[in-house]
Structure formats: structure tokens, C-alpha cells
Write a protein that holds these residues in place. Structure first.
Motif, short mmCIF file in Angstrom:
data_model
loop_
_atom_site.label_atom_id
_atom_site.label_comp_id
_atom_site.label_asym_id
_atom_site.label_seq_id
_atom_site.Cartn_x
_atom_site.Cartn_y
_atom_site.Cartn_z
N LEU A 263 5.01 69.36 -23.29
CA LEU A 263 5.87 69.39 -24.32
C LEU A 263 5.41 70.13 -25.56
N VAL A 264 5.71 71.52 -25.65
CA VAL A 264 5.52 72.14 -26.90
C VAL A 264 6.39 71.97 -28.09
N SER A 265 6.05 71.60 -29.28
CA SER A 265 6.77 71.39 -30.25
C SER A 265 6.31 72.10 -31.54
N GLU A 266 5.45 73.18 -31.39
CA GLU A 266 4.65 73.74 -32.72
C GLU A 266 5.90 74.19 -33.84
N ASP A 267 6.78 74.88 -33.20
CA ASP A 267 7.94 75.28 -34.13
C ASP A 267 9.11 74.27 -34.45
N GLY A 268 9.04 73.16 -33.77
CA GLY A 268 10.03 72.33 -33.73
C GLY A 268 11.23 72.39 -33.04
N LEU A 269 10.94 73.25 -31.80
CA LEU A 269 12.04 73.40 -30.78
C LEU A 269 12.11 72.71 -29.77
N GLY A 270 11.05 72.15 -29.41
CA GLY A 270 10.74 71.09 -28.13
C GLY A 270 11.17 71.68 -26.96
N GLU A 271 10.45 72.74 -26.74
CA GLU A 271 10.35 73.46 -25.58
C GLU A 271 9.76 72.99 -24.47
N LEU A 272 9.93 72.71 -23.12
CA LEU A 272 9.27 72.33 -21.97
C LEU A 272 8.70 73.32 -21.38
N VAL A 273 7.33 73.35 -21.27
CA VAL A 273 6.54 74.25 -20.31
C VAL A 273 6.51 73.91 -18.94
N LEU A 274 6.83 74.69 -17.92
CA LEU A 274 6.86 74.37 -16.72
C LEU A 274 5.55 74.69 -16.28
N PRO A 275 5.01 74.20 -14.85
CA PRO A 275 3.67 74.87 -14.40
C PRO A 275 3.80 76.15 -13.95
N SER A 276 4.93 76.63 -13.75
CA SER A 276 4.95 78.19 -13.41
C SER A 276 4.89 78.95 -14.50
N GLY A 277 4.83 78.50 -15.88
CA GLY A 277 4.87 79.39 -16.99
C GLY A 277 6.11 79.62 -17.75
N ALA A 278 7.41 78.99 -17.09
CA ALA A 278 8.60 79.17 -17.49
C ALA A 278 8.81 78.26 -18.72
N ARG A 279 9.98 78.32 -19.60
CA ARG A 279 10.00 77.42 -20.77
C ARG A 279 11.55 77.02 -20.46
N ALA A 280 11.75 75.78 -20.60
CA ALA A 280 12.93 75.28 -20.83
C ALA A 280 13.12 74.84 -22.20
N GLY A 281 14.24 75.22 -22.61
CA GLY A 281 14.79 74.78 -24.11
C GLY A 281 15.25 73.70 -24.19
N HIS A 282 15.76 73.04 -25.22
CA HIS A 282 16.41 71.93 -25.63
C HIS A 282 17.85 72.07 -25.50
N ARG A 283 18.64 71.26 -25.13
CA ARG A 283 20.10 71.43 -24.92
C ARG A 283 20.73 71.69 -26.21
N SER A 284 20.38 71.27 -27.35
CA SER A 284 20.79 71.50 -28.55
C SER A 284 20.84 72.88 -28.85
N LEU A 285 20.15 73.51 -28.46
CA LEU A 285 20.19 75.11 -28.86
C LEU A 285 20.64 75.94 -27.48
N TRP A 286 21.56 75.16 -26.79
CA TRP A 286 22.27 75.99 -25.59
C TRP A 286 22.85 77.23 -26.08
N ARG A 287 23.53 77.38 -27.17
CA ARG A 287 24.41 78.34 -27.72
C ARG A 287 23.34 79.76 -27.85
N TYR A 288 22.32 79.36 -28.31
CA TYR A 288 21.46 80.57 -28.55
C TYR A 288 20.81 81.14 -27.19
N TYR A 289 20.75 80.22 -26.58
CA TYR A 289 20.11 80.77 -25.05
C TYR A 289 20.99 81.34 -24.05
N ARG A 290 22.32 81.33 -24.26
CA ARG A 290 23.47 81.93 -23.79
C ARG A 290 23.83 83.42 -24.22
N GLN A 291 22.76 83.86 -25.16
CA GLN A 291 23.17 85.02 -25.68
C GLN A 291 22.59 86.21 -24.79
N SER A 292 22.98 87.12 -24.44
CA SER A 292 22.55 88.20 -23.46
C SER A 292 21.76 89.27 -24.40
#
Length: 367
Positions: A263-292
């Protein structure tokens, strides 16, 4: 006690003599006469008939015989006249010509077989099944100074192009593999049809228009070693190696994977780093992740691959879209030709049906 033969009307003292008589020609002759309802002949008469028949046969064999016409003549004079006749001469000349033609054909076949054997020996001695160099053209005898010039020559002279060239990882390896396929295997790069030599497969590819790589879903794995599609992945990392360098690296990666996500929380975003290198964001920020948002693009240095792509674009190549456009245009032309043929057929059928009615029937009947 006496033994008799009813057919020949003779008597014998023993049964052995009677059985021996049944196997003679004299008895058979009398049996045939009995069937024909004729009286039997004696042994002396039968012997005279045999001697006369042998004399006639000897006289018949002594008569002259023509081997050309397959005829027998009664005298030498008749035979001599036959040899001077026009029919005998024509038959003799025809047979002589036929024999001469047969000798000519046999001689020609023998020479053809010898030439074929010599050619096979020359091919076996001369053809060492060597792979073509990366500077040699796959479809002709042209040889360029480097692989780039070779690809440019094949594109301009033979319409050859490399599919999905933007993902190509090894240009030299791909051209070398195609050169081995043509030079050593004598196989067409499009239909995979084998041939006896390099010249034969080159003539086939040029005459049939098979100057393209067969690159579809069924045979894409054949060229998988020469492509790298990692740049099309969303989680692509340019710094990551393509393959494992050693067994220790694989073991180290497996150990890292066992540790699990962090769990990486340097910026206070609470991102979850998976073994493959992908990052899973917190659900409180879902509206930002939906932006194309458009992905970040890295500057691509001009290299050998970029020059090949530019060369393709300069001669009118625009990728798979252009190929699909050409295929659709071809299908449209085929449908139009079929429609024209069908309308022409219906027109001819209608004209023929109209001609069948050779009379005229009045529709206004008067009573």
C-alpha cells in the motif's frame, strides 16, 4: 473272352489293348463319324487319310509366303508378281516409315531421360540448400548493400511489405528467417507450397503474386519471435526487460510476488500496487479514474524501423485499413460483375421465351 469297340467295330483279346485303343486318334476319328451318323473306317483307310493330310500340309508350307502382307501364294510366279505390285510396295514403305518413326521416338526418349538425369545431377551438385542473405531479394537475383535497401527494393519492385511493422522487434531476424524459408526450404512465403529449387519458388511467387507474408490468426505464431507488442499494453514499462536474464532473476521475482501487494500512500491517495506493477486506486476517487484522458506518449527516436515505416508510407502504404479498403473494393467489383451477368442472363432468357410464341391470338372475341 473278347473285348470289342462298337464305334470302330474291332475286337481285342485283353482289356489293356482295349483301353490303349480308346486313347488313339483312330478311335477319336470314328467317334466323330458316329456322331455325324457316318459309318466307321478301317485302320488302313485312316492311315491313308493321315498320310495324305501330311502331304497337303507339307505342300502348303512349301508355297511362297509374303511376310509384309501376311499372304501365301500358290506358285513362285504369282509371288513374284505380288512383289512388283503397287499395294505391296505401299505396305512395305508404310511399315518401313513406322519402324523409322519408332526408332526416332525411342532415341528421343532415351536422350530426354539422359538429359533429365544430367540436370538432376547438376541440381544436386549445384544446389546446397543455403539460406539467402539478408541483403538478397526473396523474389529475384537482386542484391543490396544492406537490409534497409533490400526491404526498400522488395517494396518498390515486388510490393512486399511487413505487416504490423510498428511492433517489429528484429528486422534482420525476420528477413533472415524468410531467406532461410525460401533458400533452404524452397517454400512460398504466402501459400507455404514446397518446390524443388530456389528458382522454382521464386518464379511461383512472382507469377502468382505471392510476394507477401502470410500473417493471419492461424500462422501468426510463426513470426512471434520477431515482434514485440508490449508497447500496446496499458501497463507497459519501457525500462522493463523483455525476457528474464537468468534463473536467479526468476527466483527473485517469485520471491517478490510471494510478498504480496503493498500500500503506497505518499500523496495520501491510498493506491494499491499489484505484483504486476499495476496500480489500483481507492474507490473514493472513482470519478477521477473514469475520465478518458489521452495516454502519455514517449518520444520515439528515429531508427532503422522508423525509416522502414516512412519508406512504406512514401509509396502509399497506410496499414491494415488500406488493405481492408482494397478488399472491400474488390468485393464490390465482384458483386457488380455478378449482377451484370445475372441481368444479362435474364434478358436472354426473356427474349428466348418471347420467340417461342409464333402465333397471334386475338383477345376480342366476336360472337
Amino acid at each position: 473272352m473278347s473285348f470289342t469297340c462298337i464305334a470302330c467295330r474291332v475286337a481285342f483279346q485283353t482289356a489293356d489293348q482295349q483301353r490303349a485303343h480308346y486313347r488313339t486318334d483312330f478311335h477319336r476319328y470314328n467317334l466323330k463319324r458316329k456322331v455325324a451318323e457316318l459309318p466307321p473306317v478301317s485302320a488302313e483307310t485312316f492311315q491313308q487319310k493321315v498320310l495324305s493330310q501330311r502331304g497337303n500340309a507339307s505342300e502348303e508350307n512349301s508355297k511362297p509366303f509374303c511376310e509384309v502382307c501376311k499372304k501365301r501364294f500358290s506358285s513362285e510366279n504369282v509371288y513374284a508378281d505380288h512383289l512388283k505390285s503397287k499395294k505391296h510396295k505401299e505396305t512395305e514403305s508404310r511399315l518401313a516409315k513406322k519402324a523409322q518413326d519408332k526408332q526416332t521416338v525411342d532415341k528421343a526418349e532415351k536422350m530426354a531421360v539422359e538429359e533429365e538425369v544430367d540436370d538432376d545431377e547438376e541440381v544436386i551438385e549445384g544446389d546446397e540448400n543455403e539460406a539467402l542473405e539478408i541483403t538478397q531479394c526473396l523474389f529475384c537475383e537482386h542484391e543490396s548493400k544492406d537490409v534497409e535497401e533490400n526491404v526498400k527494393h522488395m517494396a518498390r519492385s515486388h510490393s512486399f511489405f511487413i505487416p504490423e511493422v510498428e511492433f517489429l522487434a528484429g528486422l534482420k531476424g525476420l528477413i533472415g528467417y524468410l531467406g532461410a524459408k525460401v533458400g533452404m526450404g524452397h517454400v512460398c512465403v504466402w501459400c507455404n507450397r514446397p518446390f524443388s529449387c530456389v528458382e522454382a519458388v521464386r518464379h511461383h511467387m512472382v507469377d502468382k503474386g505471392h510476394t507477401f507474408m502470410l500473417y493471419n490468426d492461424t500462422c501468426r505464431g510463426e513470426y512471434a519471435d520477431f515482434y514485440d507488442f508490449r508497447s500496446s499494453y496499458p501497463d507497459y514499462d519501457p525500462q522493463a526487460p523483455r525476457k528474464k536474464d537468468s534463473v536467479q532473476d526468476e527466483e527473485q521475482d517469485s520471491e517478490d510476488e510471494v510478498e504480496g501487494p503493498s500500500l503506497v500512500s505518499e500523496d495520501g491517495l491510498g493506491e494499491l500496487v499489484l505484483p504486476s506493477g499495476a496500480r489500483a486506486g481507492h474507490r473514493s476517487l472513482w470519478r477521477y479514474y473514469r475520465q478518458s484522458l489521452p495516454p502519455e506518449r514517449q518520444a520515439v527516436q528515429r531508427s532503422r524501423l522508423s525509416r522502414v515505416i516512412a519508406q512504406y508510407q512514401s509509396i502509399g502504404w497506410s496499414g491494415a485499413v488500406a488493405l481492408q479498403r482494397v478488399a472491400k473494393e474488390k468485393q464490390r467489383m465482384e458483386r457488380a460483375a455478378y449482377t451484370r451477368h445475372e441481368s444479362h442472363h435474364h434478358e436472354r432468357l426473356g427474349v428466348k421465351a418471347n420467340k417461342l410464341q409464333t402465333y397471334y391470338r386475338r383477345r376480342d372475341f366476336v360472337w
